[in-house]
Design an enzyme around this catalytic site. Structure first.
Site, PDB file in Angstrom:
ATOM      1  N   HIS A  33       0.844  -1.163   0.155  1.00 41.17           N
ATOM      2  CA  HIS A  33      -0.100   0.092  -0.012  1.00 41.17           C
ATOM      3  C   HIS A  33       0.966   1.193   0.131  1.00 41.17           C
ATOM      4  O   HIS A  33       1.783   1.476   0.915  1.00 41.17           O
ATOM      5  CB  HIS A  33      -1.134  -0.172   1.183  1.00 41.17           C
ATOM      6  CG  HIS A  33      -1.783   1.160   1.155  1.00 41.17           C
ATOM      7  ND1 HIS A  33      -3.057   1.108   0.738  1.00 41.17           N
ATOM      8  CD2 HIS A  33      -1.679   2.502   1.482  1.00 41.17           C
ATOM      9  CE1 HIS A  33      -3.786   2.166   0.685  1.00 41.17           C
ATOM     10  NE2 HIS A  33      -2.874   3.075   1.341  1.00 41.17           N
ATOM     11  N   CYS A  34       0.662   2.086  -1.012  1.00 43.75           N
ATOM     12  CA  CYS A  34       1.637   3.216  -1.088  1.00 43.75           C
ATOM     13  C   CYS A  34       0.845   4.642  -0.827  1.00 43.75           C
ATOM     14  O   CYS A  34      -0.279   4.731  -1.413  1.00 43.75           O
ATOM     15  CB  CYS A  34       2.066   3.313  -2.601  1.00 43.75           C
ATOM     16  SG  CYS A  34       3.258   4.752  -2.906  1.00 43.75           S
ATOM     17  N   PRO A  35       1.346   5.202   0.296  1.00 49.28           N
ATOM     18  CA  PRO A  35       0.575   6.332   0.799  1.00 49.28           C
ATOM     19  C   PRO A  35       0.630   7.518  -0.458  1.00 49.28           C
ATOM     20  O   PRO A  35      -0.103   8.487  -0.190  1.00 49.28           O
ATOM     21  CB  PRO A  35       1.079   6.906   2.303  1.00 49.28           C
ATOM     22  CG  PRO A  35       2.547   6.268   1.890  1.00 49.28           C
ATOM     23  CD  PRO A  35       2.302   5.017   1.237  1.00 49.28           C
ATOM     24  N   ASN A  52      -2.028   7.036  -2.605  1.00 51.95           N
ATOM     25  CA  ASN A  52      -3.239   6.565  -1.867  1.00 51.95           C
ATOM     26  C   ASN A  52      -4.004   5.495  -2.251  1.00 51.95           C
ATOM     27  O   ASN A  52      -5.213   5.630  -2.486  1.00 51.95           O
ATOM     28  CB  ASN A  52      -4.221   8.037  -1.641  1.00 51.95           C
ATOM     29  CG  ASN A  52      -5.404   7.650  -0.775  1.00 51.95           C
ATOM     30  OD1 ASN A  52      -5.338   6.969   0.239  1.00 51.95           O
ATOM     31  ND2 ASN A  52      -6.503   8.246  -1.160  1.00 51.95           N
ATOM     32  N   ASN A  53      -3.327   4.214  -2.682  1.00 51.57           N
ATOM     33  CA  ASN A  53      -4.097   3.148  -3.400  1.00 51.57           C
ATOM     34  C   ASN A  53      -2.961   2.017  -2.974  1.00 51.57           C
ATOM     35  O   ASN A  53      -1.743   2.271  -2.608  1.00 51.57           O
ATOM     36  CB  ASN A  53      -4.305   3.611  -4.859  1.00 51.57           C
ATOM     37  CG  ASN A  53      -5.001   2.573  -5.482  1.00 51.57           C
ATOM     38  OD1 ASN A  53      -5.677   1.565  -4.774  1.00 51.57           O
ATOM     39  ND2 ASN A  53      -5.271   2.681  -6.724  1.00 51.57           N
TER      40      ASN A  53
END
Length: 395
Positions: free
Chosen positions: A147-149, A152-153
């Protein structure tokens, strides 16, 4: 914090990146090119290539952000009455039989550390191969990488190509800006820069920020290119997928560099460098290295679609788990009639004996699996200390 506030908070990294890009556009186009350039022809070419790289960069970034993680089909969901039976089961073996019975028609080859069918208690589904539950997205994600901030996905099956292109074009964009701003940066330190006032500092910071982002992107982009070429996700690089036949194997999905590349970017080279979906497969089942060895004698160049039906991997020509019934698995003749390339050396020990050896470790394995899921979901890396402590106390 309310869900609405949390949703807004998660967009802050994306807004930050967007603001940096918007500022860099002003600094490059207005301050560096229009107000400071003396060569009009050179300025036109600089702006032309700048806008090409910016367009590809932003297009890839937008597709990475906006691509949905997808929804699990109903056949992967366990009915409520079966879930009730599962939770009320009097023993782990009974739970395993219930899950095996439900999953016998599904193309699943991955197992838990206790060699059971992977089940998500939150989503009430059988997890497809390479899928994991994301606590941030609150759902199971196909071929979850992490999950990559910053987007945001979740980086997953549907947007992994966009994510790699985003990293690549971001790196090209930063290198281009830094390279074309280098001359003016040198003039600034020599006191010969034509720009005055704040324009000088826009150009100065433009060079530094572009160079800083480029340095950080080199390692990240290189790492994901490596993962593409070995057909491995970030999560799988920390924890090898466990197969029903063969056990843990980090290279279980490695089909060769070209086939691995085509799995993500597709077979048509015209779409390789465009952020349009061209990945191979459906996201639920994947060819394995054992499939690769079956067709290695038929063609010198292995393509993804040459792997055949992905549901037959690692079993003797039968759909993946259709040999599993409601009764306990018969492991006495587990490898009967299987060809040598379908049974790895690690599977020589009977599955039943492995289960007996792992039974005392079950509480530790459960906690270890949960900690690794938390690390993959982007939670505090300090949880890795807990993982180490589990290994220490176990072994």
């Amino acid at each position: 914090m309310t869900p609405a506030c949390m949703a807004v908070f998660k967009w802050i990294p994306v807004l930050f990146i967007t603001a940096v890009i918007a500022w860099s556009y002003y600094a490059y186009v207005v301050e560096l090119c229009i107000r400071n350039s003396q060569n009009r022809i050179g300025m036109i070419f600089m702006l032309l290539f700048y806008h090409i790289f910016l367009t590809l960069f932003m297009w890839s970034y937008w597709r990475t952000i906006m691509t949905s993680v997808g929804r699990m089909p109903d056949q992967w969901r366990i009915p409520d009455e079966e879930v009730t039976r599962l939770f009320r089961a009097d023993s782990p073996d009974t739970q395993k039989r219930i899950l095996n019975n439900f999953a016998r028609d599904l193309p699943v080859t991955n197992r838990t550390m206790k060699l059971s069918v992977r089940f998500c208690e939150k989503c009430k589904i059988i997890k497809p191969d390479r899928a994991h539950h994301c606590s941030v997205c609150s759902c199971c994600v196909l071929k979850m990488d992490h999950h990559c901030p910053w987007v945001n996905n979740c980086v997953n099956f549907y947007n992994y190509k966009y994510f790699v292109l985003f990293l690549g074009y971001a790196l090209v964009y930063c290198l281009y800006v830094a390279f074309t701003a280098l001359h003016d940066f040198v003039d600034f330190w020599k006191g010969q820069l034509n720009a005055t006032g704040m324009g000088r500092f826009h150009i100065l910071f433009l060079f530094f920020i572009a160079l800083m982002f480029a340095i950080s992107l080199v390692s990240l982009f290189g790492y994901h290119i490596y993962l593409v070429l070995v057909n491995r996700t970030t999560l799988e690089s920390f924890r090898a997928p466990i197969f029903r036949v063969g056990g843990p194997d980090k290279n279980g999905y490695n089909l060769g560099r070209y086939a691995n590349f085509c799995e993500v970017f597709g077979d048509d080279w015209q779409y390789w460098f465009l952020p349009v979906f061209s990945s191979r497969g459906d996201g639920y089942s994947y060819p394995t290295s054992s499939d690769q060895s079956r067709v290695s004698t038929t063609s010198p160049v292995q393509r993804y679609d040459a792997m055949g039906d992905t549901g037959t991997s690692r079993l003797d020509g039968n759909p993946t788990d259709k040999l599993i019934g409601a009764s306990p698995l018969d492991t006495t003749n587990h490898h009967h009639n299987q060809s040598p390339h379908q049974v790895r050396s690690t599977s020589a020990q009977p599955i039943q004996q492995l289960q007996q050896q792992q039974a005392p470790l079950s509480p530790y394995l459960d906690e270890l699996e949960e900690r690794l899921e938390q690390v993959a979901n982007g939670q505090s890396l300090s949880s890795s200390t807990g993982v180490i402590s589990i290994f220490w106390t176990t072994f």
